[in-house]
Scaffold this active site. Structure first.
Site, PDB file in Angstrom:
ATOM      1  N   HIS A 179      -3.340  22.401  -1.061  1.00  0.00           N
ATOM      2  CA  HIS A 179      -2.533  23.080  -0.034  1.00  0.00           C
ATOM      3  C   HIS A 179      -1.201  23.596  -0.592  1.00  0.00           C
ATOM      4  O   HIS A 179      -0.763  23.199  -1.678  1.00  0.00           O
ATOM      5  CB  HIS A 179      -2.251  22.124   1.130  1.00  0.00           C
ATOM      6  CG  HIS A 179      -1.471  20.904   0.707  1.00  0.00           C
ATOM      7  ND1 HIS A 179      -0.114  20.924   0.475  1.00  0.00           N
ATOM      8  CD2 HIS A 179      -1.877  19.639   0.455  1.00  0.00           C
ATOM      9  CE1 HIS A 179       0.297  19.722   0.116  1.00  0.00           C
ATOM     10  NE2 HIS A 179      -0.757  18.912   0.076  1.00  0.00           N
TER      11      HIS A 179
ATOM     12  N   GLU B  17      -6.325  13.381   2.793  1.00  0.00           N
ATOM     13  CA  GLU B  17      -5.630  12.848   1.620  1.00  0.00           C
ATOM     14  C   GLU B  17      -5.767  11.333   1.543  1.00  0.00           C
ATOM     15  O   GLU B  17      -5.978  10.657   2.561  1.00  0.00           O
ATOM     16  CB  GLU B  17      -4.147  13.251   1.661  1.00  0.00           C
ATOM     17  CG  GLU B  17      -3.269  12.713   0.532  1.00  0.00           C
ATOM     18  CD  GLU B  17      -3.698  13.160  -0.872  1.00  0.00           C
ATOM     19  OE1 GLU B  17      -4.866  12.912  -1.251  1.00  0.00           O
ATOM     20  OE2 GLU B  17      -2.847  13.709  -1.601  1.00  0.00           O
TER      21      GLU B  17
END
Length: 212
Positions: free
Chosen positions: A10, A82
């Site tokens: 990201h 994550e």
């Protein structure tokens, strides 16, 4: 027929700039992170069949920007979330080293598990989760070009799992914000790395502030 899986980290967040472990904290992209994702989107115009994303906002925002000029909608895959870094989330590496010196050394050097303080408990657990998610997507989209937008930690853990590396290989890779890492799978889902940490879509001399 090869299946191409492009793993994208990201864009930048405010915590990235501060060097903090983000983990499962749902931090949004910074203004700079949005700009990075816009540069990245130009790289993928008409070059992917589908796109998957972690459920966390920073990854979803990046995936949405990549797909904004297509008719392809990002699909959320929970397995791409994550790593849960437990007690380390919100701390910088320096703070973790200061407050958890023995645990940090063990995390960096252990080859079998990569234990952490709470959260996901170990890199091994995260690695298995990421591997399962990547292989599931690759099997479902054989012969296609697939983008996976996720996080530096879980991408590295996924690579460790897919290639059956020792856990401390996690610490021997760096992935900058919006970096592209590409692997291909053959019909037997045997993987090969094509690129790792490619940020050539960003302007020349661009300074990336965060590597995982």
């Amino acid at each position: 027929m090869n299946t191409t899986i492009t793993l994208v980290r990201h864009g930048e967040t405010s915590w990235n700039v501060l060097g903090k472990f983000q983990g499962c904290q749902d931090i949004i992209l910074s203004t700079e992170g949005i700009k990075q994702a816009e540069y990245l989107s130009k790289r993928f115009v008409n070059k992917f069949d589908c796109i998957y994303t972690s459920p966390l906002k920073r990854a979803k925002q990046t995936a949405e920007i990549i797909s904004q000029n297509s008719n392809i909608t990002p699909m959320v895959e929970e397995g791409l979330t994550e790593i849960d870094f437990g007690e380390w989330e919100g701390l910088t590496v320096k703070e973790v080293v200061t407050n958890f010196p023995e645990k940090y050394i063990e995390w960096k050097n252990d080859e079998l598990d990569g234990p952490m303080c709470g959260g996901e408990i170990s890199l091994k657990i995260a690695s298995n989760r990421a591997k399962e998610a990547i292989l599931k997507i690759a099997e479902k989209h054989q012969g296609e070009n697939v983008i996976i937008v996720a996080h530096g930690g879980i991408i590295k853990a996924g690579l460790v799992g897919v290639f059956d590396w020792k856990m401390n290989m996690y610490h021997k890779m760096i992935l900058g914000n919006t970096s592209v890492s590409k692997i291909i799978f053959d019909d037997n889902l045997s993987p090969k790395i094509i690129t790792l940490n490619d940020t050539s879509h960003l302007p020349d001399n661009y300074v990336i502030k965060s590597y995982v």
